[in-house]
Every structure is written in C-alpha cells, then in structure tokens.
Enzyme design. Structure first.
Site, PDB file in Angstrom:
ATOM      1  N   CYS A  74       3.471  -2.713   3.982  1.00 53.52           N
ATOM      2  CA  CYS A  74       2.536  -1.630   4.315  1.00 53.52           C
ATOM      3  C   CYS A  74       3.230  -0.767   5.362  1.00 53.52           C
ATOM      4  CB  CYS A  74       1.176  -2.176   4.755  1.00 53.52           C
ATOM      5  SG  CYS A  74       1.133  -3.084   6.309  1.00 53.52           S
ATOM      6  N   ASP A 117       0.877  -1.174   0.000  1.00 57.79           N
ATOM      7  CA  ASP A 117       0.000   0.000   0.000  1.00 57.79           C
ATOM      8  C   ASP A 117       0.917   1.228   0.000  1.00 57.79           C
ATOM      9  OD1 ASP A 117       0.855   0.448   2.602  1.00 57.79           O
ATOM     10  OD2 ASP A 117      -1.135   0.373   3.506  1.00 57.79           O
ATOM     11  N   HIS A 118       0.320   2.400   0.177  1.00 60.73           N
ATOM     12  CA  HIS A 118       1.112   3.637   0.140  1.00 60.73           C
ATOM     13  C   HIS A 118       2.162   3.685   1.247  1.00 60.73           C
ATOM     14  CE1 HIS A 118      -2.667   3.952   2.322  1.00 60.73           C
ATOM     15  NE2 HIS A 118      -2.082   4.805   3.136  1.00 60.73           N
ATOM     16  N   ARG A 139       4.254 -29.637  11.383  1.00 64.35           N
ATOM     17  CA  ARG A 139       3.602 -28.410  11.870  1.00 64.35           C
ATOM     18  C   ARG A 139       3.183 -27.523  10.696  1.00 64.35           C
ATOM     19  NH1 ARG A 139       8.328 -27.951  16.389  1.00 64.35           N
ATOM     20  NH2 ARG A 139       7.485 -29.544  17.762  1.00 64.35           N
ATOM     21  N   ARG A 145       7.215   1.954   7.590  1.00 59.50           N
ATOM     22  CA  ARG A 145       7.353   2.990   8.623  1.00 59.50           C
ATOM     23  C   ARG A 145       8.075   2.434   9.844  1.00 59.50           C
ATOM     24  NH1 ARG A 145       1.041   4.520   7.737  1.00 59.50           N
ATOM     25  NH2 ARG A 145       1.304   5.554   5.717  1.00 59.50           N
ATOM     26  N   THR A 186       3.192  -0.927   8.693  1.00 60.25           N
ATOM     27  CA  THR A 186       3.789  -1.748   9.746  1.00 60.25           C
ATOM     28  C   THR A 186       4.171  -3.146   9.271  1.00 60.25           C
ATOM     29  OG1 THR A 186       1.609  -2.573  10.328  1.00 60.25           O
ATOM     30  CG2 THR A 186       2.406  -0.623  11.552  1.00 60.25           C
ATOM     31  N   GLY A 187       3.605  -3.584   8.176  1.00 62.05           N
ATOM     32  CA  GLY A 187       3.734  -4.978   7.724  1.00 62.05           C
ATOM     33  C   GLY A 187       2.618  -5.854   8.283  1.00 62.05           C
ATOM     34  N   HIS A 217      12.010 -22.977  10.037  1.00 60.27           N
ATOM     35  CA  HIS A 217      10.961 -23.708  10.764  1.00 60.27           C
ATOM     36  C   HIS A 217       9.582 -23.618  10.107  1.00 60.27           C
ATOM     37  CE1 HIS A 217      13.156 -23.873  14.925  1.00 60.27           C
ATOM     38  NE2 HIS A 217      13.914 -24.300  13.928  1.00 60.27           N
ATOM     39  N   ASN A 218       9.199 -22.404   9.649  1.00 60.51           N
ATOM     40  CA  ASN A 218       7.828 -22.226   9.122  1.00 60.51           C
ATOM     41  C   ASN A 218       7.756 -22.388   7.613  1.00 60.51           C
ATOM     42  OD1 ASN A 218       7.997 -19.234  11.071  1.00 60.51           O
ATOM     43  ND2 ASN A 218       7.189 -21.181  11.824  1.00 60.51           N
ATOM     44  N   HIS A 275       9.438 -30.292  11.520  1.00 59.75           N
ATOM     45  CA  HIS A 275       8.809 -28.990  11.229  1.00 59.75           C
ATOM     46  C   HIS A 275       7.753 -29.135  10.133  1.00 59.75           C
ATOM     47  CE1 HIS A 275      11.711 -27.012  13.739  1.00 59.75           C
ATOM     48  NE2 HIS A 275      12.693 -27.619  13.087  1.00 59.75           N
ATOM     49  N   GLY A 307      -0.975  -5.272   8.771  1.00 54.17           N
ATOM     50  CA  GLY A 307      -2.267  -5.380   8.081  1.00 54.17           C
ATOM     51  C   GLY A 307      -2.166  -6.197   6.810  1.00 54.17           C
TER      52      GLY A 307
HETATM   53  C1  RB5 Z   1      -2.020   2.863   6.225  1.00 55.37           C
HETATM   54  O1  RB5 Z   1      -2.014   4.139   6.738  1.00 55.37           O
HETATM   55  C2  RB5 Z   1      -1.621   1.844   7.306  1.00 55.37           C
HETATM   56  O2  RB5 Z   1      -2.714   1.608   8.137  1.00 55.37           O
HETATM   57  C3  RB5 Z   1      -1.152   0.566   6.681  1.00 55.37           C
HETATM   58  O3  RB5 Z   1      -0.080   0.842   5.827  1.00 55.37           O
HETATM   59  C4  RB5 Z   1      -0.645  -0.524   7.585  1.00 55.37           C
HETATM   60  O4  RB5 Z   1       0.299  -0.052   8.494  1.00 55.37           O
HETATM   61  C5  RB5 Z   1      -1.644  -1.399   8.202  1.00 55.37           C
HETATM   62  O5  RB5 Z   1      -1.337  -2.394   8.885  1.00 55.37           O
END
Ligand code: RB5
Length: 142
Positions: free
Chosen positions: A64, A8-9, A135, A108, A66-67, A97-98, A132, A69
């Site tokens: 994204c 995403d952005h 699992r 970010r 945080t990675g 393992h996975n 492994h 979502g």
């Molecule tokens: C978008 O602003 C933000 O919510 C998305 O990039 C992500 O961090 C979601 O998990």
C-alpha cells in the site's frame, strides 16, 4: 512455490515490479488485485492473507502507500505473520526469527529496487527454528 500478491492504489506499481521479479526467479504468482483503481487496503490485505492462510499460496506480499495499513489487515487473519520491512536487516530477521509468511511494502516509501532486494533476502534466508519456534507458536495461538 507460489506467492500471493495484493495491493491498493498506493502500492500498485510496486506490486507489478515485485510480481515480475519473483516470476523471473521461477516463482508462480497469484494476483489478488487491485488493478490500480482506488480501493480500500483492508479488503486486499485480508484477501491476500486468506489466500496464504488457506494454502492457495505458500507466501504473500502486500503493498500500500506505507505498507502499514495493509499489513495490519493481513495480520488479522489467523496464521499470518506479516512484516513491514524497510531495511535489509529487517528482511533477514523477519524470516530467521519470526518466520514471516507475508511481507508488506510501501509504494510511497521504497523504490522497486529496494523492495526487490528485501524480497530476495527474505526468500533466501532460512528460518532458524529452535527457541524461535516457541515464540512463533505463541503468535499463532493469539
Ligand atoms: C491510501 O491513500 C493510503 O492510506 C494507503 O495506501 C496506506 O498507506 C495505508 O496504510
């Protein structure tokens, strides 16, 4: 070897850096978008995961803010094991393992250098199989 990429952005710049890096390793890329515009991460997590699950790519990387979502979205697709990675140890273990077939990174949260380092560790680590695999099979049954 081909890797599908999606973002995403919040993860766009990181995706570009990672795509350049894997291309420099001789790996093909399949870019599932976005192109930097504001989008909804579930759409791109799903699209990228489906490309991996359907065999259009061998592996996938999604980014994204945080990675988190986009990893949740990817993990809804059957056959996908997508790991959010924030340390070298996590990158190694999620292959060993996975047998993670996708990684998720936060644009970010990490620098491009960190995400590149973790990607290389994941690509260069061998899956250990053996117990492994039992699992991993349990995960794939869900
Ligand atoms: C978008 O602003 C933000 O919510 C998305 O990039 C992500 O961090 C979601 O998990």
């Amino acid at each position: 070897m081909k890797i599908a990429f999606g973002c995403d952005h919040g993860g766009y710049e990181l995706k570009l850096a990672l795509m350049e890096h894997v291309k420099s390793r001789g790996i093909e890329v399949l870019d599932m978008g976005c192109n930097g515009e504001r989008v909804d991460y579930p759409v791109y997590g799903k699209k990228t995961a489906e490309a991996v699950a359907e065999g259009q790519a061998d592996l996938g990387i999604v980014c994204c803010g945080t990675g988190i979502g986009i990893s949740i979205a990817a993990n809804k697709v059957k056959g996908i094991r997508c790991a959010v990675v924030t340390t070298p140890y996590m990158a190694e273990m999620t292959k060993a393992h996975n047998n993670a077939n996708m990684l998720a990174f936060g644009g970010r949260v990490l620098t491009a250098e960190q995400a590149i380092e973790f990607t290389d560790i994941w690509l260069d680590t061998e899956y250990l199989g053996d117990y492994h695999a039992l699992r991993v099979a349990m995960l794939d049954e869900m």
